[in-house]
Scaffold this motif. Structure first.
Motif, short mmCIF file in Angstrom:
data_model
loop_
_atom_site.label_atom_id
_atom_site.label_comp_id
_atom_site.label_asym_id
_atom_site.label_seq_id
_atom_site.Cartn_x
_atom_site.Cartn_y
_atom_site.Cartn_z
N UNK A 89 0.84 -1.20 0.00
CA UNK A 89 0.00 0.00 0.00
C UNK A 89 0.88 1.25 0.00
N UNK A 90 1.97 1.23 0.77
CA UNK A 90 2.88 2.37 0.77
C UNK A 90 3.47 2.59 -0.61
N UNK A 91 3.82 1.51 -1.30
CA UNK A 91 4.36 1.63 -2.65
C UNK A 91 3.31 2.18 -3.62
N UNK A 92 2.04 1.87 -3.32
CA UNK A 92 0.96 2.30 -4.22
C UNK A 92 0.55 3.74 -3.98
N UNK A 93 1.00 4.35 -2.86
CA UNK A 93 0.59 5.72 -2.58
C UNK A 93 1.16 6.65 -3.66
N UNK A 94 0.36 7.56 -4.19
CA UNK A 94 0.82 8.40 -5.31
C UNK A 94 2.00 9.28 -4.93
N UNK A 95 3.02 9.29 -5.77
CA UNK A 95 4.22 10.09 -5.51
C UNK A 95 3.97 11.56 -5.71
N UNK A 96 2.87 11.91 -6.38
CA UNK A 96 2.57 13.34 -6.62
C UNK A 96 1.54 13.89 -5.64
N UNK A 97 1.39 13.19 -4.47
CA UNK A 97 0.49 13.72 -3.45
C UNK A 97 1.05 15.03 -2.93
#
Length: 292
Positions: free
Chosen positions: A278-286
């Motif tokens: 889930x952490x890997x799936x969190x958007x990097x552009x948040x």
């Protein structure tokens, strides 16, 4: 296992009547269950006396083994539940936070796992401990104790001042903590002190606490009404979209204060691999993420 459990309770109380009360069963029924266990083992476990019941030599030898057996059975139950739970994963979230993108990517990676979402009250302290959720996306500091939780930062959000559109600070490009002297802020008696201090920007450099807004509100919407009536101001994360739904309110950036951290909270000892996924799936552009 039920009979073994009954045996340990009778051994603890040394009295069938008291044991029956503790187990919420009738005493004659408890006596019959212990007799069944004795018949199965082929030994007498208790000597019945007018004063109560006393373990026989066989009973004393059996007791530590029975207690170990119950502990092992409980551990086996938890292990089975944890293994079954790996086929389900529930992500909680609070307030206006959006987790859709990360959940969608997690479902794509794990099509065999039932991945669910659950919106929680902002101060739900027991959702993780009670296993109603396996992970919680929230803004830190959390309003409840987090000593048994692991917090992983997802991104940060600067903070803004929420005021009525005709407020003396409404037209400013930004404000500092010195501009807020005398402005009332809501208090929350149910939150941990660290959360309240963060929300009210306390302690202040001048040592003077912020005045308290009128009490009696029950919801976040009530707080926004207090702001709209010029009876309070509010300090929120810039990413919180809820004040923008009110045409009578506006927000002003606050300079020189720490941002809000959006975190993923999980149980400290939980090694579920879906957490890291889930952490890997969190958007990097948040908002507040590197590169944004």
């Amino acid at each position: 296992m039920r009979l073994v459990g009954y045996f340990t309770v009778v051994a603890e109380h040394a009295n069938f009547g008291r044991a029956a009360t503790a187990l919420h069963v009738a005493q004659p029924s408890l006596s019959r269950q212990i007799q069944r266990l004795e018949e199965h083992l082929g030994v007498r476990l208790f000597d019945r006396t007018p004063q109560g019941s006393r373990l026989t030599e066989a009973g004393r030898a059996f007791l530590p083994q029975a207690q170990a057996l119950l502990r092992a059975a409980r551990q086996a139950e938890l292990t089975a539940r944890d293994a079954g739970a790996s086929r389900e994963f529930t992500v909680g979230y609070v307030e206006d936070l959006v987790i859709t993108h990360a959940v969608r990517r997690l479902r794509e990676r794990h099509p065999a796992v039932r991945i669910r979402t659950r919106h929680l009250d902002w101060n739900d302290a027991h959702a993780l401990a009670d296993r109603r959720v396996d992970a919680l996306v929230a803004r830190s500091p959390l309003p409840f104790p987090a000593d048994r939780l692991r917090l992983t930062e997802l991104h940060t959000e600067p903070r803004v001042l929420v005021v009525p559109k005709d407020h003396r600070l409404a037209a400013r490009e930004s404000v500092t903590i010195d501009d807020l002297g005398g402005e009332p802020l809501p208090e929350c008696q149910d939150a941990v002190p660290g959360w309240s201090g963060f929300a009210r920007l306390e302690p202040r450099p001048d040592g003077v606490p912020a005045p308290s807004a009128p009490a009696g509100y029950e919801s976040f919407e009530d707080k926004l009404d207090l702001v709209a009536e010029a009876r309070s101001v509010l300090i929120l994360a810039a990413g919180d979209r809820r004040p923008r739904l009110r045409p009578d309110l506006t927000t002003v950036p606050i300079e020189g204060i720490d941002p809000v951290r959006v975190v993923l909270a999980t149980r400290a000892a939980d090694a579920n691999p879906l957490i890291s996924d889930f952490l890997d799936a969190w958007p990097s552009n948040a908002p507040g993420s590197p590169g944004h």
